[in-house]
Design a protein around this motif. Sequence first.
Motif, PDB file in Angstrom:
ATOM      1  N   GLY A  35       6.538  -1.403  17.621  1.00  0.00           N
ATOM      2  CA  GLY A  35       7.386  -2.527  17.977  1.00  0.00           C
ATOM      3  C   GLY A  35       7.441  -3.663  16.971  1.00  0.00           C
ATOM      4  N   HIS A  36       6.733  -3.560  15.855  1.00  0.00           N
ATOM      5  CA  HIS A  36       6.792  -4.611  14.842  1.00  0.00           C
ATOM      6  C   HIS A  36       8.113  -4.542  14.085  1.00  0.00           C
ATOM      7  N   HIS A  37       8.643  -5.711  13.751  1.00  0.00           N
ATOM      8  CA  HIS A  37       9.842  -5.781  12.913  1.00  0.00           C
ATOM      9  C   HIS A  37       9.426  -5.599  11.456  1.00  0.00           C
ATOM     10  N   VAL A  38      10.231  -4.841  10.711  1.00  0.00           N
ATOM     11  CA  VAL A  38       9.983  -4.629   9.287  1.00  0.00           C
ATOM     12  C   VAL A  38      11.284  -4.760   8.518  1.00  0.00           C
ATOM     13  N   HIS A  39      11.167  -5.094   7.254  1.00  0.00           N
ATOM     14  CA  HIS A  39      12.294  -5.035   6.322  1.00  0.00           C
ATOM     15  C   HIS A  39      12.045  -3.795   5.480  1.00  0.00           C
ATOM     16  N   ARG A  40      12.918  -2.794   5.632  1.00  0.00           N
ATOM     17  CA  ARG A  40      12.767  -1.518   4.924  1.00  0.00           C
ATOM     18  C   ARG A  40      13.877  -1.407   3.884  1.00  0.00           C
ATOM     19  N   LEU A  41      13.474  -1.236   2.625  1.00  0.00           N
ATOM     20  CA  LEU A  41      14.428  -1.119   1.526  1.00  0.00           C
ATOM     21  C   LEU A  41      14.260   0.246   0.865  1.00  0.00           C
ATOM     22  N   PRO A  42      15.308   1.071   0.860  1.00  0.00           N
ATOM     23  CA  PRO A  42      15.214   2.364   0.179  1.00  0.00           C
ATOM     24  C   PRO A  42      15.050   2.167  -1.333  1.00  0.00           C
ATOM     25  N   ILE A  43      14.247   3.027  -1.959  1.00  0.00           N
ATOM     26  CA  ILE A  43      14.062   2.964  -3.413  1.00  0.00           C
ATOM     27  C   ILE A  43      14.226   4.363  -3.992  1.00  0.00           C
ATOM     28  N   PRO A  44      14.683   4.437  -5.236  1.00  0.00           N
ATOM     29  CA  PRO A  44      14.767   5.750  -5.879  1.00  0.00           C
ATOM     30  C   PRO A  44      13.401   6.177  -6.414  1.00  0.00           C
ATOM     31  N   THR A  45      13.093   7.448  -6.270  1.00  0.00           N
ATOM     32  CA  THR A  45      11.866   8.006  -6.843  1.00  0.00           C
ATOM     33  C   THR A  45      12.197   9.346  -7.474  1.00  0.00           C
ATOM     34  N   PHE A  46      11.358   9.755  -8.364  1.00  0.00           N
ATOM     35  CA  PHE A  46      11.483  11.076  -8.966  1.00  0.00           C
ATOM     36  C   PHE A  46      10.097  11.707  -8.953  1.00  0.00           C
TER      37      PHE A  46
END
Length: 183
Positions: A35-46
Amino acid sequence: MSSSPSVPSTGTATAECGCPEVYPDWDGKDVDLCGHHVHRLPIPTFIHMPIAYDLYVDKQRRAIASLGLKEVWPGFTLTRTGMLGGSLMRLLEPMRSSLSRHVQVLPCPFNLRGVLHHGNISTIHKAVRQMQMDLIDQGCAPKELYICHLSCPACAERRGEKILLLRRWVESPMLKKRAKTAG
């Protein structure tokens, strides 16, 4: 088996480098972030290596500031990587709602096991393997791994590198049964 994390008063990130001054004491503990709020940002990985990591950490910091959101532990970033993609996640203080597509609520349960590793990324394999075996022995199925760098490269050279390893887990009836018959 799990406990809710205690949320201390919000600290600030170090001005010169961005290392978190305040971070959770989750070493050797199980926490449930349900139930915690988060800021999720996608990042590129290789192949599990983040591409332009510092750029995305700064982009996330600026996005959180522009949305007027407050972090529980400023600068404390949970990094998840994969073969071709991953994400950065920061815990936010409770709120009613946000219009940003990057603000999400963690599902229930969201159990994490924490281990504080003193060393660099090339030496974490033993700690990760031990954490995974401990979870399996307790009847829990290990899921994704989150890596939290608690020191920037400049601070790591002066004081040594610290990484908080967080492994998400779920209870597994099959593993619990196996653990009982083995023990």
